[in-house]
Design a protein around this motif. Structure first.
Motif, PDB file in Angstrom:
ATOM      1  N   PHE A 266      -4.642   1.507  17.662  1.00 39.22           N
ATOM      2  CA  PHE A 266      -4.895   1.981  16.299  1.00 39.22           C
ATOM      3  C   PHE A 266      -5.130   0.783  15.389  1.00 39.22           C
ATOM      4  N   TYR A 267      -6.160   0.903  14.530  1.00 32.03           N
ATOM      5  CA  TYR A 267      -6.356  -0.143  13.536  1.00 32.03           C
ATOM      6  C   TYR A 267      -6.903   0.453  12.238  1.00 32.03           C
ATOM      7  N   LEU A 268      -6.913  -0.361  11.188  1.00 31.44           N
ATOM      8  CA  LEU A 268      -7.393   0.046   9.869  1.00 31.44           C
ATOM      9  C   LEU A 268      -8.797  -0.501   9.655  1.00 31.44           C
ATOM     10  N   LEU A 269      -9.695   0.357   9.200  1.00 32.42           N
ATOM     11  CA  LEU A 269     -11.088  -0.025   8.993  1.00 32.42           C
ATOM     12  C   LEU A 269     -11.429   0.047   7.506  1.00 32.42           C
ATOM     13  N   PRO A 270     -11.594  -1.101   6.830  1.00 32.99           N
ATOM     14  CA  PRO A 270     -11.976  -1.066   5.412  1.00 32.99           C
ATOM     15  C   PRO A 270     -13.352  -0.433   5.241  1.00 32.99           C
ATOM     16  N   VAL A 271     -13.515   0.315   4.169  1.00 31.35           N
ATOM     17  CA  VAL A 271     -14.784   1.009   3.949  1.00 31.35           C
ATOM     18  C   VAL A 271     -15.933   0.017   3.778  1.00 31.35           C
TER      19      VAL A 271
ATOM     20  N   ILE B 263       8.878  10.039  13.837  1.00 39.39           N
ATOM     21  CA  ILE B 263       7.440   9.939  13.595  1.00 39.39           C
ATOM     22  C   ILE B 263       6.980  11.277  13.033  1.00 39.39           C
ATOM     23  N   ARG B 264       6.239  11.257  11.933  1.00 41.67           N
ATOM     24  CA  ARG B 264       5.833  12.505  11.289  1.00 41.67           C
ATOM     25  C   ARG B 264       4.824  13.279  12.143  1.00 41.67           C
ATOM     26  N   PRO B 265       4.807  14.589  12.024  1.00 41.31           N
ATOM     27  CA  PRO B 265       3.912  15.415  12.847  1.00 41.31           C
ATOM     28  C   PRO B 265       2.434  15.057  12.699  1.00 41.31           C
ATOM     29  N   SER B 266       1.996  14.648  11.502  1.00 44.70           N
ATOM     30  CA  SER B 266       0.575  14.345  11.320  1.00 44.70           C
ATOM     31  C   SER B 266       0.148  13.116  12.115  1.00 44.70           C
ATOM     32  N   VAL B 267       1.072  12.183  12.339  1.00 41.77           N
ATOM     33  CA  VAL B 267       0.777  11.006  13.161  1.00 41.77           C
ATOM     34  C   VAL B 267       0.611  11.425  14.619  1.00 41.77           C
ATOM     35  N   LYS B 268       1.523  12.259  15.098  1.00 40.71           N
ATOM     36  CA  LYS B 268       1.435  12.739  16.476  1.00 40.71           C
ATOM     37  C   LYS B 268       0.161  13.568  16.676  1.00 40.71           C
ATOM     38  N   ALA B 269      -0.172  14.371  15.669  1.00 38.04           N
ATOM     39  CA  ALA B 269      -1.374  15.191  15.769  1.00 38.04           C
ATOM     40  C   ALA B 269      -2.634  14.340  15.805  1.00 38.04           C
ATOM     41  N   LEU B 270      -2.651  13.246  15.048  1.00 39.17           N
ATOM     42  CA  LEU B 270      -3.803  12.343  15.058  1.00 39.17           C
ATOM     43  C   LEU B 270      -3.991  11.742  16.442  1.00 39.17           C
ATOM     44  N   TYR B 271      -2.877  11.344  17.081  1.00 35.28           N
ATOM     45  CA  TYR B 271      -2.988  10.796  18.439  1.00 35.28           C
ATOM     46  C   TYR B 271      -3.513  11.856  19.416  1.00 35.28           C
TER      47      TYR B 271
ATOM     48  N   HIS C  86       0.834  -1.205   0.000  1.00 44.86           N
ATOM     49  CA  HIS C  86       0.000   0.000   0.000  1.00 44.86           C
ATOM     50  C   HIS C  86       0.870   1.258   0.000  1.00 44.86           C
ATOM     51  N   SER C  87       0.421   2.292  -0.727  1.00 47.27           N
ATOM     52  CA  SER C  87       1.191   3.528  -0.808  1.00 47.27           C
ATOM     53  C   SER C  87       1.313   4.226   0.546  1.00 47.27           C
ATOM     54  N   LEU C  88       0.390   3.926   1.471  1.00 46.86           N
ATOM     55  CA  LEU C  88       0.430   4.527   2.807  1.00 46.86           C
ATOM     56  C   LEU C  88       0.946   3.556   3.871  1.00 46.86           C
ATOM     57  N   LYS C  89       1.613   2.496   3.455  1.00 51.72           N
ATOM     58  CA  LYS C  89       2.077   1.479   4.399  1.00 51.72           C
ATOM     59  C   LYS C  89       2.923   2.090   5.510  1.00 51.72           C
ATOM     60  N   LYS C  90       3.857   2.967   5.158  1.00 52.55           N
ATOM     61  CA  LYS C  90       4.720   3.564   6.173  1.00 52.55           C
ATOM     62  C   LYS C  90       3.908   4.434   7.125  1.00 52.55           C
ATOM     63  N   TYR C  91       2.927   5.138   6.607  1.00 55.41           N
ATOM     64  CA  TYR C  91       2.062   5.964   7.458  1.00 55.41           C
ATOM     65  C   TYR C  91       1.273   5.079   8.421  1.00 55.41           C
ATOM     66  N   PHE C  92       0.721   3.965   7.925  1.00 59.25           N
ATOM     67  CA  PHE C  92       0.003   3.027   8.795  1.00 59.25           C
ATOM     68  C   PHE C  92       0.908   2.557   9.935  1.00 59.25           C
ATOM     69  N   THR C  93       2.128   2.178   9.570  1.00 61.71           N
ATOM     70  CA  THR C  93       3.073   1.639  10.557  1.00 61.71           C
ATOM     71  C   THR C  93       3.418   2.677  11.609  1.00 61.71           C
ATOM     72  N   GLU C  94       3.626   3.911  11.181  1.00 62.95           N
ATOM     73  CA  GLU C  94       3.951   4.971  12.131  1.00 62.95           C
ATOM     74  C   GLU C  94       2.790   5.226  13.089  1.00 62.95           C
ATOM     75  N   CYS C  95       1.559   5.230  12.559  1.00 57.95           N
ATOM     76  CA  CYS C  95       0.387   5.438  13.420  1.00 57.95           C
ATOM     77  C   CYS C  95       0.295   4.338  14.468  1.00 57.95           C
ATOM     78  N   ARG C  96       0.427   3.097  14.028  1.00 57.51           N
ATOM     79  CA  ARG C  96       0.325   1.968  14.955  1.00 57.51           C
ATOM     80  C   ARG C  96       1.406   2.056  16.024  1.00 57.51           C
ATOM     81  N   ARG C  97       2.635   2.378  15.610  1.00 63.76           N
ATOM     82  CA  ARG C  97       3.758   2.459  16.543  1.00 63.76           C
ATOM     83  C   ARG C  97       3.578   3.592  17.552  1.00 63.76           C
TER      84      ARG C  97
END
Length: 456
Positions: A128-133, A425-433, A108-119
């Motif tokens: 944190f988990y992924l919810l398919p539409v 960890i990117r700022p958007s991940v920290k902001a989401l938390y 997935h193009s967002l794989k690294k973003y997913f991993t950072e969020c989970r971590r």
């Protein structure tokens, strides 16, 4: 009171649900009844008992698949409300993504973003988990949880927060999607960035703001004003109201004897000329018949070595619910492009260094501050007036030769490719938390004011 503990959930072979707590916590409360254990918007009754020895781990034994699917976590935040006999763990956040399977997630193009969020959620005590539409639309309690070094599709509890990252406009227009939004709101789940933003609607709202309207290019709806705007400005953009990633954009320059056209989505030939307005208009009607478009004045923005330049400001609501700029980047178009989007080959540079190379050093900081203030004003105004909840915007801004900032576009699902540091960890991940934590605590504080306890 709030505690931070290791957590493990196991399947129980008996009908009862048992929550085993560290003795240091258990002794402080009276668990004579069956407290309610809440994980996100899901809950179950549990019998509480103290752990053996000096264990600091919280262990749940249950037959409820929504709870046994929670992976082992080194940290979980847990609040205990003695008065209401309620134990809550959180924050629990789900990222709404397009339909996929386990194999697709690995590429997935967002794989690294997913991993950072989970971590990051794990480190801070959240889940944190992924919810398919597809699960979201059908009200199926299934999502992707990262466990044993891979994403696994399992039953999941309803989260506190859902961040919509589905890239399907078709899904958002479906009646099932509207029904799902109403359903999760009834279940006290907070979903934000519920839909894409169309360029015409965003412009209409911003145009009504007295301080923002002077930072907007002149814009017309449809192709009706094309001839008029070309006569006035000589240089205009035509943009699909639902376009993204720099696609479905046309630039037209009116010259003495012909019209010069740049495009990147309709033909393999990126630059074309038309001898007459009628020949140009016929081609535009062919290209633009399947969607709605706006016609926009071209502002002569500053360039870098003759390449188009803009600035992406990523704005997010913080833990206090206020808008803040969490990251900025300058985007410079590739050699053969007339837009600076990263998806179209643009490159990223530090904003202040680019501004300093274009303006006197004393002015560059003020220009940057003005762009930042403009981004925050637009974010606050849109989130207040748009239907639904919005907590993240990607705002694209251009700067003219006088240093005046102009709003180019505002995105509700900004690209996650504008971050290049592979170590942090990117700022958007920290902001989401932080935002998820705030939503969780708001719900908890409806019953009691919590205090930190770091002893457990």
């Amino acid at each position: 009171m709030m505690y931070k503990c290791p957590f493990i959930s196991l399947e129980n072979h008996r009908d009862e649900n048992e929550l085993i707590l560290p003795q240091s916590i258990y002794r402080k409360f009276n668990f004579s009844g069956q407290p309610m254990l809440k994980a996100g918007a899901s809950s179950l009754r549990v019998n509480c008992s103290p752990s053996a020895g000096g264990s600091t781990e919280v262990m749940l034994k249950s037959r409820d698949p929504l709870f046994t699917s929670i992976p082992q976590m080194e940290n979980v935040l847990m609040t205990i409300d003695q008065e209401h006999q309620c134990i809550s763990i959180g924050p629990i956040t789900a990222l709404l993504i397009d339909h996929c399977d386990e194999d697709t997630l690995n590429t997935h193009s967002l794989k690294k973003y997913f991993t950072e969020c989970r971590r990051w959620f794990q480190e801070r005590g959240g889940f944190f988990y992924l919810l398919p539409v597809t699960s979201f639309l059908k009200n199926e309690p299934e999502g992707f949880v990262f466990d044993h070094d891979e994403w696994q599709r399992v039953s999941v509890p309803l989260p506190h927060v859902i961040y919509n990252r589905s890239h399907s406009r078709k899904v958002e227009k479906h009646t099932l999607y509207e029904s799902a939004l109403r359903r999760i709101e009834d279940q006290s789940v907070h979903l934000f960035n519920s839909s894409f933003l169309s360029k015409d609607i965003v412009h209409t709202y911003l145009q009504s703001h007295s301080q923002l309207q002077s930072h907007l290019p002149e814009t017309g709806q449809g192709l009706d004003r094309l001839d008029e705007m070309l006569s006035i400005h000589k240089d205009i953009f035509i943009k699909s109201v639902n376009g993204s990633k720099g696609r479905y954009i046309i630039r037209i320059q009116k010259r003495e004897k012909d019209y010069l056209v740049f495009q990147n989505s309709f033909s393999s030939k990126r630059t074309l000329t038309f001898p007459t307005y009628s020949s140009l208009y016929r081609q535009l009607q062919s290209w633009c018949r399947s969607s709605c478009y706006i016609v926009q004045q071209t502002i002569p923005f500053m360039k870098v070595k003759e390449q188009p330049l803009d600035f992406r400001f990523l704005c997010h609501k913080n833990r206090k619910g206020s808008w803040t700029v969490i990251s900025t980047v300058a985007r410079i178009a590739s050699e053969k492009q007339f837009v600076a989007n990263i998806d179209q080959g643009g490159r990223m540079e530090p904003p202040l260094s680019i501004l300093t190379s274009l303006f006197p050093h004393a002015d560059s900081g003020l220009i940057f501050s003005n762009m930042k203030a403009l981004s925050l004003s637009a974010s606050a105004f849109l989130s207040e007036h748009l239907k639904g909840h919005y907590a993240e915007f990607g705002i694209d801004i251009g700067v003219d030769s006088e240093g005046k900032p102009w709003i180019i576009e505002i995105n509700s699902k900004p690209s996650k490719k504008t971050f290049v540091d592979n170590e942090r960890i990117r700022p958007s991940v920290k902001a989401l938390y932080e935002y998820s934590y705030n939503i969780w605590k708001e719900k908890e504080n409806e019953h009691e004011s919590s205090t930190w306890d770091h002893d457990a």
